[in-house]
Motif scaffolding. Structure first.
Motif, PDB file in Angstrom:
ATOM      1  N   ILE A  77       0.850  -1.314   0.046  1.00 58.48           N
ATOM      2  CA  ILE A  77      -0.062   0.190   0.007  1.00 58.48           C
ATOM      3  C   ILE A  77       1.066   1.226   0.023  1.00 58.48           C
ATOM      4  N   ARG A  78       1.993   1.160   0.837  1.00 59.06           N
ATOM      5  CA  ARG A  78       2.892   2.447   0.979  1.00 59.06           C
ATOM      6  C   ARG A  78       3.515   2.754  -0.223  1.00 59.06           C
ATOM      7  N   THR A  79       3.940   1.605  -1.091  1.00 58.86           N
ATOM      8  CA  THR A  79       4.648   2.059  -2.326  1.00 58.86           C
ATOM      9  C   THR A  79       3.537   2.348  -3.510  1.00 58.86           C
ATOM     10  N   ASN A  80       2.178   1.984  -3.420  1.00 58.82           N
ATOM     11  CA  ASN A  80       1.315   2.527  -4.159  1.00 58.82           C
ATOM     12  C   ASN A  80       0.658   3.900  -3.933  1.00 58.82           C
ATOM     13  N   LEU A  81       0.819   4.289  -2.840  1.00 59.51           N
ATOM     14  CA  LEU A  81       0.576   5.480  -2.635  1.00 59.51           C
ATOM     15  C   LEU A  81       1.582   6.501  -2.257  1.00 59.51           C
ATOM     16  N   SER A  82       2.122   7.040  -3.173  1.00 61.23           N
ATOM     17  CA  SER A  82       3.536   7.862  -3.142  1.00 61.23           C
ATOM     18  C   SER A  82       3.300   9.334  -2.780  1.00 61.23           C
ATOM     19  N   MET A  83       3.874   9.834  -1.660  1.00 62.85           N
ATOM     20  CA  MET A  83       3.840  11.072  -1.028  1.00 62.85           C
ATOM     21  C   MET A  83       4.707  11.829  -1.608  1.00 62.85           C
ATOM     22  N   VAL A  84       4.301  13.154  -1.612  1.00 65.09           N
ATOM     23  CA  VAL A  84       5.108  14.393  -1.806  1.00 65.09           C
ATOM     24  C   VAL A  84       4.775  15.225  -1.005  1.00 65.09           C
ATOM     25  N   PHE A  85       5.942  15.644  -0.172  1.00 63.35           N
ATOM     26  CA  PHE A  85       5.954  16.526   1.028  1.00 63.35           C
ATOM     27  C   PHE A  85       6.265  17.853   0.619  1.00 63.35           C
ATOM     28  N   GLN A  86       5.626  18.821   1.598  1.00 63.66           N
ATOM     29  CA  GLN A  86       6.043  20.149   1.458  1.00 63.66           C
ATOM     30  C   GLN A  86       7.562  20.663   1.468  1.00 63.66           C
TER      31      GLN A  86
END
Ligand SMILES: Nc1ncnc2c1ncn2[C@@H]1O[C@H](COP(=O)(O)OP(=O)(O)OP(=O)(O)O)[C@@H](O)[C@H]1O
Ligand SMILES: [Mg+2]
Length: 258
Positions: free
Chosen positions: A91-100
Protein backbone atom coordinates in the motif's frame (compact mmCIF):
# COMPACT_ATOMS: atom_id res chain seq x y z
CA UNK A 1 -20.63 -5.83 -14.51
CA UNK A 2 -18.92 -5.17 -11.20
CA UNK A 3 -17.62 -1.67 -10.66
CA UNK A 4 -13.87 -1.24 -10.10
CA UNK A 5 -13.25 -0.53 -6.42
CA UNK A 6 -11.86 2.91 -5.54
CA UNK A 7 -8.08 3.24 -5.34
CA UNK A 8 -8.43 4.68 -1.84
CA UNK A 9 -11.41 4.39 0.42
CA UNK A 10 -11.41 5.64 3.99
CA UNK A 11 -14.49 4.93 6.08
CA UNK A 12 -15.33 6.40 9.46
CA UNK A 13 -11.68 6.91 10.35
CA UNK A 14 -10.87 7.87 13.91
CA UNK A 15 -7.44 8.95 15.06
CA UNK A 16 -6.21 10.36 18.32
CA UNK A 17 -2.82 11.39 19.59
CA UNK A 18 -3.15 10.45 23.25
CA UNK A 19 -6.05 12.50 24.60
CA UNK A 20 -6.26 14.64 21.48
CA UNK A 21 -8.96 13.47 19.08
CA UNK A 22 -7.72 14.50 15.66
CA UNK A 23 -9.98 12.61 13.23
CA UNK A 24 -13.54 12.06 14.36
CA UNK A 25 -15.03 9.78 11.73
CA UNK A 26 -13.80 10.78 8.28
CA UNK A 27 -14.88 9.24 4.94
CA UNK A 28 -12.86 9.85 1.81
CA UNK A 29 -13.01 8.08 -1.52
CA UNK A 30 -10.69 8.49 -4.51
CA UNK A 31 -11.65 6.50 -7.58
CA UNK A 32 -9.20 5.88 -10.40
CA UNK A 33 -8.45 9.19 -12.10
CA UNK A 34 -10.02 11.29 -9.34
CA UNK A 35 -8.32 14.35 -7.95
CA UNK A 36 -9.53 14.96 -4.41
CA UNK A 37 -8.39 18.06 -2.54
CA UNK A 38 -8.43 18.43 1.22
CA UNK A 39 -8.74 21.97 2.53
CA UNK A 40 -9.24 23.37 6.00
CA UNK A 41 -7.51 25.45 8.62
CA UNK A 42 -4.25 24.52 10.30
CA UNK A 43 -4.69 21.60 12.68
CA UNK A 44 -7.95 20.37 11.10
CA UNK A 45 -6.35 16.99 10.38
CA UNK A 46 -5.46 17.15 6.67
CA UNK A 47 -1.90 15.80 6.92
CA UNK A 48 -3.04 13.18 9.40
CA UNK A 49 -5.52 11.80 6.86
CA UNK A 50 -2.77 11.37 4.25
CA UNK A 51 -0.43 9.79 6.78
CA UNK A 52 -3.12 7.39 7.98
CA UNK A 53 -4.08 6.53 4.38
CA UNK A 54 -0.61 5.28 3.53
CA UNK A 55 -0.15 3.76 6.97
CA UNK A 56 2.63 6.05 8.16
CA UNK A 57 0.36 6.71 11.13
CA UNK A 58 -1.80 4.31 13.13
CA UNK A 59 -5.51 4.94 13.51
CA UNK A 60 -7.86 3.61 16.19
CA UNK A 61 -11.10 2.91 14.37
CA UNK A 62 -12.56 2.74 10.87
CA UNK A 63 -11.54 1.14 7.60
CA UNK A 64 -8.90 1.91 5.02
CA UNK A 65 -9.24 0.07 1.72
CA UNK A 66 -6.74 0.06 -1.12
CA UNK A 67 -8.35 -1.02 -4.42
CA UNK A 68 -11.06 -2.72 -2.42
CA UNK A 69 -8.61 -4.57 -0.18
CA UNK A 70 -9.18 -3.69 3.46
CA UNK A 71 -6.12 -3.07 5.63
CA UNK A 72 -5.83 -6.00 8.02
CA UNK A 73 -5.54 -4.97 11.65
CA UNK A 74 -4.47 -6.68 14.82
CA UNK A 75 -5.62 -5.31 18.18
CA UNK A 76 -8.23 -2.63 18.69
CA UNK A 77 -8.40 1.02 19.71
CA UNK A 78 -5.08 2.40 20.91
CA UNK A 79 -3.54 -1.02 20.35
CA UNK A 80 -4.65 -1.34 16.72
CA UNK A 81 -1.76 -1.88 14.29
CA UNK A 82 -1.56 -3.16 10.70
CA UNK A 83 -1.26 -6.94 10.84
CA UNK A 84 0.44 -7.68 7.55
CA UNK A 85 3.84 -6.07 6.84
CA UNK A 86 3.74 -7.09 3.17
CA UNK A 87 0.36 -5.45 2.75
CA UNK A 88 1.68 -2.27 4.39
CA UNK A 89 4.63 -2.16 2.00
CA UNK A 90 2.37 -2.79 -0.99
CA UNK A 91 0.00 0.00 0.00
CA UNK A 92 2.72 2.44 0.95
CA UNK A 93 4.63 2.00 -2.29
CA UNK A 94 1.41 2.40 -4.26
CA UNK A 95 0.41 5.64 -2.55
CA UNK A 96 3.45 7.82 -3.13
CA UNK A 97 3.74 10.90 -0.94
CA UNK A 98 5.08 14.29 -1.95
CA UNK A 99 5.85 16.50 1.04
CA UNK A 100 5.98 20.25 1.54
CA UNK A 101 9.70 20.11 2.33
CA UNK A 102 10.60 17.82 -0.62
CA UNK A 103 12.61 15.42 1.61
CA UNK A 104 15.28 14.70 -0.99
CA UNK A 105 18.51 13.02 0.14
CA UNK A 106 21.13 15.79 0.21
CA UNK A 107 24.08 13.43 -0.39
CA UNK A 108 22.60 11.94 -3.58
CA UNK A 109 22.27 13.47 -7.03
CA UNK A 110 18.78 14.12 -8.38
CA UNK A 111 18.98 11.00 -10.56
CA UNK A 112 20.09 8.87 -7.59
CA UNK A 113 17.26 10.32 -5.49
CA UNK A 114 14.68 9.33 -8.09
CA UNK A 115 16.19 5.85 -8.57
CA UNK A 116 16.64 5.01 -4.90
CA UNK A 117 13.28 3.51 -3.92
CA UNK A 118 12.46 1.67 -7.17
CA UNK A 119 15.87 -0.07 -7.07
CA UNK A 120 16.18 -0.66 -3.32
CA UNK A 121 12.59 -0.99 -2.12
CA UNK A 122 10.98 -2.55 -5.20
CA UNK A 123 14.16 -4.31 -6.35
CA UNK A 124 13.67 -3.33 -10.01
CA UNK A 125 16.38 -3.59 -12.63
CA UNK A 126 18.77 -0.58 -12.48
CA UNK A 127 18.89 -0.01 -16.23
CA UNK A 128 15.11 0.04 -16.50
CA UNK A 129 14.80 2.30 -13.46
CA UNK A 130 17.38 4.72 -14.82
CA UNK A 131 15.52 5.01 -18.12
CA UNK A 132 12.24 5.59 -16.28
CA UNK A 133 13.85 8.10 -13.90
CA UNK A 134 15.29 10.12 -16.77
CA UNK A 135 11.91 10.09 -18.52
CA UNK A 136 10.12 11.33 -15.39
CA UNK A 137 12.71 14.05 -14.80
CA UNK A 138 12.31 15.13 -18.40
CA UNK A 139 8.56 15.22 -17.99
CA UNK A 140 8.73 17.54 -14.98
CA UNK A 141 11.18 19.73 -16.92
CA UNK A 142 14.47 19.13 -15.10
CA UNK A 143 16.24 16.54 -17.26
CA UNK A 144 19.31 18.78 -17.21
CA UNK A 145 19.59 18.51 -13.40
CA UNK A 146 20.17 14.75 -13.18
CA UNK A 147 23.74 15.04 -11.95
CA UNK A 148 23.19 17.95 -9.58
CA UNK A 149 22.66 17.69 -5.84
CA UNK A 150 19.42 18.98 -4.26
CA UNK A 151 21.16 22.04 -2.74
CA UNK A 152 22.07 23.16 -6.27
CA UNK A 153 18.39 23.36 -7.31
CA UNK A 154 15.73 25.98 -6.68
CA UNK A 155 12.82 25.02 -4.42
CA UNK A 156 10.51 24.57 -7.41
CA UNK A 157 13.06 22.31 -9.12
CA UNK A 158 13.54 20.29 -5.93
CA UNK A 159 9.80 19.80 -5.61
CA UNK A 160 9.58 18.70 -9.24
CA UNK A 161 12.38 16.21 -8.53
CA UNK A 162 10.35 14.95 -5.57
CA UNK A 163 7.36 14.49 -7.88
CA UNK A 164 9.53 12.58 -10.39
CA UNK A 165 10.71 10.41 -7.50
CA UNK A 166 7.11 9.65 -6.53
CA UNK A 167 6.18 8.88 -10.15
CA UNK A 168 9.14 6.53 -10.54
CA UNK A 169 7.46 4.17 -8.06
CA UNK A 170 4.65 3.78 -10.65
CA UNK A 171 2.14 4.28 -7.84
CA UNK A 172 -1.62 3.84 -8.10
CA UNK A 173 -2.08 7.26 -6.53
CA UNK A 174 -0.07 10.30 -5.48
CA UNK A 175 -0.62 11.96 -2.13
CA UNK A 176 0.51 15.58 -1.95
CA UNK A 177 0.89 17.38 1.37
CA UNK A 178 1.05 21.13 0.68
CA UNK A 179 3.32 20.68 -2.34
CA UNK A 180 3.57 24.40 -3.05
CA UNK A 181 3.54 25.94 0.44
CA UNK A 182 7.32 26.23 0.82
CA UNK A 183 7.74 27.98 -2.53
CA UNK A 184 7.84 31.57 -3.72
CA UNK A 185 4.89 32.43 -5.97
CA UNK A 186 6.76 32.13 -9.28
CA UNK A 187 8.32 28.78 -8.32
CA UNK A 188 4.95 27.63 -7.05
CA UNK A 189 3.55 28.00 -10.56
CA UNK A 190 6.13 25.55 -11.98
CA UNK A 191 4.89 22.94 -9.56
CA UNK A 192 1.21 23.78 -10.13
CA UNK A 193 1.77 23.26 -13.85
CA UNK A 194 3.21 19.77 -13.23
CA UNK A 195 0.28 18.87 -10.95
CA UNK A 196 -2.18 20.08 -13.60
CA UNK A 197 -0.43 17.95 -16.23
CA UNK A 198 -0.71 14.91 -13.95
CA UNK A 199 -4.40 15.61 -13.39
CA UNK A 200 -4.96 15.92 -17.15
CA UNK A 201 -3.25 12.54 -17.60
CA UNK A 202 -5.85 10.99 -15.32
CA UNK A 203 -3.61 10.29 -12.33
CA UNK A 204 -5.38 9.54 -9.09
CA UNK A 205 -4.34 12.17 -6.56
CA UNK A 206 -5.22 13.38 -3.10
CA UNK A 207 -3.92 16.90 -2.55
CA UNK A 208 -3.74 18.76 0.74
CA UNK A 209 -3.40 22.40 -0.16
CA UNK A 210 -3.78 25.97 1.03
CA UNK A 211 -3.90 27.06 -2.61
CA UNK A 212 -7.61 27.47 -3.29
CA UNK A 213 -7.02 28.25 -6.94
CA UNK A 214 -5.16 24.96 -7.37
CA UNK A 215 -7.91 23.08 -5.52
CA UNK A 216 -10.54 24.79 -7.67
CA UNK A 217 -8.74 24.16 -10.95
CA UNK A 218 -7.58 20.54 -10.61
CA UNK A 219 -10.08 18.80 -8.34
CA UNK A 220 -13.01 16.57 -9.12
CA UNK A 221 -13.98 16.71 -5.48
CA UNK A 222 -13.07 19.03 -2.62
CA UNK A 223 -13.33 18.16 1.06
CA UNK A 224 -13.41 20.90 3.70
CA UNK A 225 -12.29 19.68 7.11
CA UNK A 226 -13.02 21.36 10.37
CA UNK A 227 -11.60 20.02 13.63
CA UNK A 228 -11.29 16.44 12.41
CA UNK A 229 -14.64 16.20 10.67
CA UNK A 230 -15.85 16.82 7.16
CA UNK A 231 -17.83 20.02 7.36
CA UNK A 232 -18.70 20.22 3.67
CA UNK A 233 -17.65 18.51 0.45
CA UNK A 234 -18.55 18.57 -3.20
CA UNK A 235 -17.56 19.60 -6.70
CA UNK A 236 -15.21 22.60 -6.74
CA UNK A 237 -17.72 24.83 -8.52
CA UNK A 238 -20.29 24.24 -5.74
CA UNK A 239 -17.90 24.32 -2.83
CA UNK A 240 -16.12 27.50 -3.89
CA UNK A 241 -19.02 29.05 -5.80
CA UNK A 242 -21.83 28.43 -3.33
CA UNK A 243 -20.48 27.29 0.04
CA UNK A 244 -23.30 26.25 2.36
CA UNK A 245 -21.61 26.13 5.71
CA UNK A 246 -20.89 29.30 7.65
CA UNK A 247 -17.48 27.88 8.61
CA UNK A 248 -16.51 27.23 5.01
CA UNK A 249 -17.63 30.72 4.03
CA UNK A 250 -15.48 32.12 6.84
CA UNK A 251 -12.51 29.98 5.83
CA UNK A 252 -12.77 31.01 2.18
CA UNK A 253 -13.08 34.69 2.97
CA UNK A 254 -9.88 34.47 5.05
CA UNK A 255 -7.86 32.50 2.50
CA UNK A 256 -9.05 34.55 -0.44
CA UNK A 257 -8.24 37.79 1.37
CA UNK A 258 -4.74 36.51 2.24
N1 LIG B 1 2.71 13.35 16.02
C1 LIG B 1 1.78 14.08 16.64
N2 LIG B 1 1.64 14.05 17.99
C2 LIG B 1 0.69 14.76 18.63
N3 LIG B 1 -0.20 15.54 17.99
C3 LIG B 1 -0.12 15.62 16.66
C4 LIG B 1 0.87 14.91 15.91
N4 LIG B 1 0.70 15.19 14.59
C5 LIG B 1 -0.33 16.04 14.51
N5 LIG B 1 -0.83 16.32 15.75
C6 LIG B 1 -1.99 17.18 16.04
O1 LIG B 1 -3.08 16.72 15.27
C7 LIG B 1 -3.85 17.81 14.79
C8 LIG B 1 -4.00 17.70 13.29
O2 LIG B 1 -2.73 17.87 12.71
P1 LIG B 1 -2.47 17.84 11.16
O3 LIG B 1 -1.00 17.92 10.98
O4 LIG B 1 -3.17 16.70 10.55
O5 LIG B 1 -3.19 19.19 10.70
P2 LIG B 1 -3.23 19.89 9.28
O6 LIG B 1 -4.65 20.08 8.94
O7 LIG B 1 -2.37 19.16 8.34
O8 LIG B 1 -2.60 21.33 9.62
P3 LIG B 1 -1.59 22.27 8.77
O9 LIG B 1 -2.46 23.00 7.77
O10 LIG B 1 -1.02 23.20 9.80
O11 LIG B 1 -0.56 21.40 8.14
C9 LIG B 1 -3.18 19.07 15.29
O12 LIG B 1 -3.84 19.49 16.46
C10 LIG B 1 -1.77 18.61 15.61
O13 LIG B 1 -1.21 19.38 16.63
MG1 LIG C 1 -0.57 19.59 7.42
Amino acid sequence: MTETPPVIQIRDLHKNFGMLEVLKGVDITARRGDVVSLIGSSGSGKSTILRCANLLEDSQKGDILFKGEPVKWKGTGDHRRPADAKQVLRIRTNLSMVFQQFNLWSHMTILQNVMEAPTHVLGLDRTDVEAAARAHLDKVGIADKCDNYPAQLSGGQQQRAAIARALCMEPEALLFDEPTSALDPELEQEVVRVIKDLAAEGRTMVIVTHDMKLAHDVSDHVVFLHQGKIEEEGAPADLFGAPKSERLRGFLSHTQAA
